[in-house]
Design a protein around this motif. Structure first.
Motif, short mmCIF file in Angstrom:
data_model
loop_
_atom_site.label_atom_id
_atom_site.label_comp_id
_atom_site.label_asym_id
_atom_site.label_seq_id
_atom_site.Cartn_x
_atom_site.Cartn_y
_atom_site.Cartn_z
N ARG A 301 0.82 -1.22 0.00
CA ARG A 301 0.00 0.00 0.00
C ARG A 301 0.85 1.27 0.00
NH1 ARG A 301 -2.31 -0.47 4.93
NH2 ARG A 301 -3.67 -2.06 4.01
N TRP A 302 1.75 1.37 0.97
CA TRP A 302 2.47 2.63 1.15
C TRP A 302 3.68 2.78 0.24
CZ3 TRP A 302 -0.14 6.25 3.29
CH2 TRP A 302 -1.11 5.96 4.23
N PHE A 303 4.44 1.72 0.09
CA PHE A 303 5.66 1.83 -0.71
C PHE A 303 5.41 1.51 -2.18
CE2 PHE A 303 7.04 0.95 3.64
CZ PHE A 303 7.95 1.98 3.84
N GLY A 304 4.50 0.54 -2.45
CA GLY A 304 4.21 0.19 -3.83
C GLY A 304 3.24 1.13 -4.50
N CYS A 305 2.07 1.32 -3.90
CA CYS A 305 1.01 2.12 -4.55
C CYS A 305 1.27 3.62 -4.46
CB CYS A 305 -0.34 1.79 -3.92
SG CYS A 305 -0.85 0.07 -4.08
N ILE A 306 1.41 4.14 -3.25
CA ILE A 306 1.63 5.58 -3.09
C ILE A 306 2.99 5.98 -3.65
CG2 ILE A 306 1.77 7.49 -1.45
CD1 ILE A 306 -1.03 6.21 -1.79
N GLY A 307 4.01 5.19 -3.34
CA GLY A 307 5.33 5.47 -3.89
C GLY A 307 5.35 5.39 -5.41
N GLY A 308 4.62 4.40 -5.97
CA GLY A 308 4.56 4.24 -7.42
C GLY A 308 3.87 5.41 -8.10
N ALA A 309 2.83 5.95 -7.48
CA ALA A 309 2.14 7.11 -8.05
C ALA A 309 3.09 8.29 -8.14
CB ALA A 309 0.92 7.46 -7.20
N ILE A 310 3.89 8.50 -7.10
CA ILE A 310 4.86 9.60 -7.10
C ILE A 310 5.92 9.38 -8.18
CG2 ILE A 310 6.65 10.76 -5.73
CD1 ILE A 310 4.95 10.07 -3.23
N ALA A 311 6.38 8.13 -8.30
CA ALA A 311 7.42 7.82 -9.29
C ALA A 311 6.92 8.06 -10.71
CB ALA A 311 7.89 6.37 -9.11
N CYS A 312 5.69 7.64 -11.01
CA CYS A 312 5.12 7.86 -12.34
C CYS A 312 5.02 9.35 -12.66
CB CYS A 312 3.74 7.21 -12.44
SG CYS A 312 3.77 5.42 -12.58
N PHE A 313 4.55 10.10 -11.67
CA PHE A 313 4.42 11.55 -11.83
C PHE A 313 5.77 12.17 -12.19
CE2 PHE A 313 4.69 15.82 -10.00
CZ PHE A 313 3.54 16.42 -10.49
N LEU A 314 6.81 11.80 -11.44
CA LEU A 314 8.13 12.37 -11.66
C LEU A 314 8.76 11.89 -12.95
CD1 LEU A 314 9.62 12.20 -8.04
CD2 LEU A 314 8.64 14.18 -9.23
N PHE A 315 8.43 10.66 -13.38
CA PHE A 315 9.01 10.10 -14.60
C PHE A 315 8.61 10.93 -15.83
CE2 PHE A 315 10.85 5.61 -15.01
CZ PHE A 315 11.77 6.03 -15.94
N TYR A 316 7.50 11.62 -15.73
CA TYR A 316 7.07 12.48 -16.83
C TYR A 316 7.52 13.92 -16.61
CZ TYR A 316 4.10 15.05 -20.09
OH TYR A 316 3.66 15.89 -21.09
N TYR A 317 7.29 14.44 -15.42
CA TYR A 317 7.48 15.88 -15.22
C TYR A 317 8.93 16.29 -15.03
CZ TYR A 317 2.51 16.76 -15.21
OH TYR A 317 1.20 16.88 -15.61
N ILE A 318 9.80 15.40 -14.59
CA ILE A 318 11.22 15.76 -14.51
C ILE A 318 11.82 15.98 -15.90
CG2 ILE A 318 13.51 14.78 -14.01
CD1 ILE A 318 12.56 14.06 -11.27
N PRO A 319 11.64 15.05 -16.87
CA PRO A 319 12.18 15.35 -18.21
C PRO A 319 11.48 16.52 -18.88
CG PRO A 319 10.95 13.28 -18.21
CD PRO A 319 11.13 13.67 -16.78
N ILE A 320 10.19 16.70 -18.65
CA ILE A 320 9.48 17.85 -19.23
C ILE A 320 10.04 19.15 -18.67
CG2 ILE A 320 7.28 19.08 -19.16
CD1 ILE A 320 7.36 16.97 -21.30
N THR A 321 10.39 19.14 -17.39
CA THR A 321 10.90 20.36 -16.73
C THR A 321 12.35 20.63 -17.06
OG1 THR A 321 9.37 20.02 -14.87
CG2 THR A 321 11.24 21.50 -14.50
N PHE A 322 13.18 19.59 -17.05
CA PHE A 322 14.63 19.78 -17.21
C PHE A 322 15.13 19.47 -18.61
CE2 PHE A 322 13.95 19.17 -12.67
CZ PHE A 322 14.74 20.17 -12.12
N GLY A 323 14.24 18.97 -19.49
CA GLY A 323 14.64 18.72 -20.86
C GLY A 323 15.62 17.57 -20.97
N HIS A 324 16.55 17.71 -21.91
CA HIS A 324 17.53 16.64 -22.17
C HIS A 324 18.61 16.66 -21.09
CE1 HIS A 324 20.59 14.65 -25.13
NE2 HIS A 324 20.27 13.87 -24.12
N ASN A 325 18.22 16.22 -19.90
CA ASN A 325 19.15 16.12 -18.78
C ASN A 325 19.19 14.66 -18.33
OD1 ASN A 325 20.42 16.16 -16.17
ND2 ASN A 325 19.96 18.34 -16.02
N TYR A 326 20.19 13.96 -18.82
CA TYR A 326 20.31 12.51 -18.64
C TYR A 326 20.26 12.11 -17.17
CZ TYR A 326 22.55 7.87 -19.27
OH TYR A 326 22.86 6.54 -19.27
N TRP A 327 20.99 12.84 -16.31
CA TRP A 327 21.11 12.44 -14.92
C TRP A 327 19.86 12.78 -14.11
CZ3 TRP A 327 24.57 9.00 -14.37
CH2 TRP A 327 25.72 9.01 -15.18
#
Length: 416
Positions: A301-327
């Motif tokens: 519940r806490w690490f898989g579901c809630i943590g996964g929702a945060i990870a999915c969110f960041l997987f899109y918005y970090i590259p959108i925000t920082f562009g071609h930033n590999y690290w």
């Protein structure tokens, strides 16, 4: 049937070569994961057509995964693994010659789709061997090692090697190389697992009884509401993985009608994918052990579901925000590697919910795992043309939140 001979106290020593076979076999199966969707569009087919190839494939995977648990019980896991190995190998050859080789879209869909029956029979039949040979209090730990082997093969070897092999021999020849890995893994399993203990009681059942046992893999969904809810959670668990394999190359590498590529090379994306899967090697083992102490569902519940929702969110918005930033893109990849593995104890949940029909329960678990192969690309196929990649991402986020709510209603007795 339970054996207490555990390597280092947690890994079944009789199954060690089985874990190795899984890693090698799934390496071959994973060779195309990070580049095939882009390769198909580069052949001149649309993104919707590329997505449909994976969607049909995922549907066939789901059907095979559903059958594998009961089939492994009624014919023995070793025989089911052999059938899966042969089916994968034959249909991959057909896919390469008649589908990709001839540039025939219908044959690509048919051959790749039928190939989808192969790996679940091989992979999930081994789960039955684990269930039959490990004490139930150690199933979560043993499954942590199982998913670690899967990650080493499908994600790390299958994701890392093509990124460096493709520029040298080309993507088409890389797909051929995958066959060699599958053959090696299949042969290891045939030789090493032939004498492993297995419950043969259901193998001796009459055809009528075997049919009844197979049907239980459907009826159990309606007779046990906790199995049904657990199945939904397991579907959602890996849905974003198979969805990201389709949509992230479109976002990071290429251009399409709704989004523009961010300038990443194919090799960079494959390295990001590999880092994600590499992390799961360790987190699968870690969460498998911790799940026996934290609590199976509390961890999911806490690490898989809630943590996964945060990870999915960041997987899109970090590259959108920082562009071609590999690290910077490595950050959500590592986080996702931690969260997606927190669902490892779900295998133990299914087995505990139906202790007298574990084959049927594991078939539902396998069906759920297989359906994520279908749902992940299916969401991408539907959402991207309508709402863009962002629509697909938010759909994955919403599913994780829904799964977190479901875990509150599942009741299971955990040994301890």
């Amino acid at each position: 049937m339970k054996s207490q001979k555990l390597l280092f106290g947690f890994m079944p020593s009789s199954l060690v070569w089985g874990y190795i076979a899984i890693a090698i076999f799934m390496a071959g199966d994973g060779f195309e994961a990070a580049f095939l969707s882009k390769f198909i569009t580069d052949m001149g087919f649309s993104e919707a057509q590329s997505g449909l190839v994976f969607t049909i494939y995922g549907l066939m995977v789901a059907i095979s995964a559903w059958c594998s648990g009961v089939v492994a019980e009624i014919i023995t896991p070793q025989k089911a693994m052999f059938i899966g190995f042969i089916l994968w190998s034959v249909m991959h050859v057909c896919f390469m010659i008649f589908g990709i080789g001839m540039g025939s879209y219908p044959l690509m869909v048919i051959c790749y789709g039928i190939r989808g029956f192969g790996y679940p029979l091989f992979l999930y039949s081994f789960v039955i061997l684990i269930i039959q040979n490990v004490d139930k209090s150690k199933v979560s730990t043993a499954m942590g090692w199982f998913w670690a082997a899967y990650s080493i093969g499908f994600g790390v070897l299958g994701g890392f090697l093509p990124g460096y092999i493709n520029p040298i021999i080309g993507e088409y020849n890389t797909l051929w190389m995958a066959l060699g890995w599958v053959v090696v893994g299949g042969l290891i399993s045939l030789i090493a697992l032939r004498n492993v203990k297995t419950d043969i009681s259901k193998e001796k059942l009459s055809l009528k009884k075997k049919t009844e046992e197979l049907s239980r893999a459907i009826t159990i969904l309606f007779s046990n509401k906790h199995i049904f809810m657990s199945a939904l959670v397991r579907i959602i668990n890996t849905t974003p993985i198979f969805g990201f394999a389709v949509v992230m190359p479109w976002l990071l590498v290429g251009k399409n009608v709704t989004d523009h590529g961010l300038g990443f090379t194919k090799t960079e994306w494959q390295n990001i994918w590999t880092v994600f899967m590499f992390v799961t090697i360790f987190t699968n083992v870690m969460w498998g052990i911790l799940g026996d102490y934290i609590g199976w569902l509390r961890q999911a519940r806490w690490f898989g579901c809630i943590g996964g929702a945060i990870a999915c969110f960041l997987f899109y918005y970090i590259p959108i925000t920082f562009g071609h930033n590999y690290w910077m893109v490595m950050i959500p990849a590592v986080l996702f590697g931690f969260t997606v593995a927190a669902f490892v104890p779900m295998t133990a949940v299914f087995a505990a919910l139906e202790p007298h029909h574990q084959g049927a329960a594991i078939s539902i678990y396998n069906l759920s795992a297989g359906l994520s192969n279908f749902v992940g690309p299916g969401i991408a196929t539907i959402m991207v043309p309508l709402f863009g990649i962002i629509g697909a991402i938010w759909c994955y986020v919403g599913l994780y939140i829904f799964a977190a709510i479901l875990t509150l209603f599942i009741k299971v007795d955990q040994p301890r």
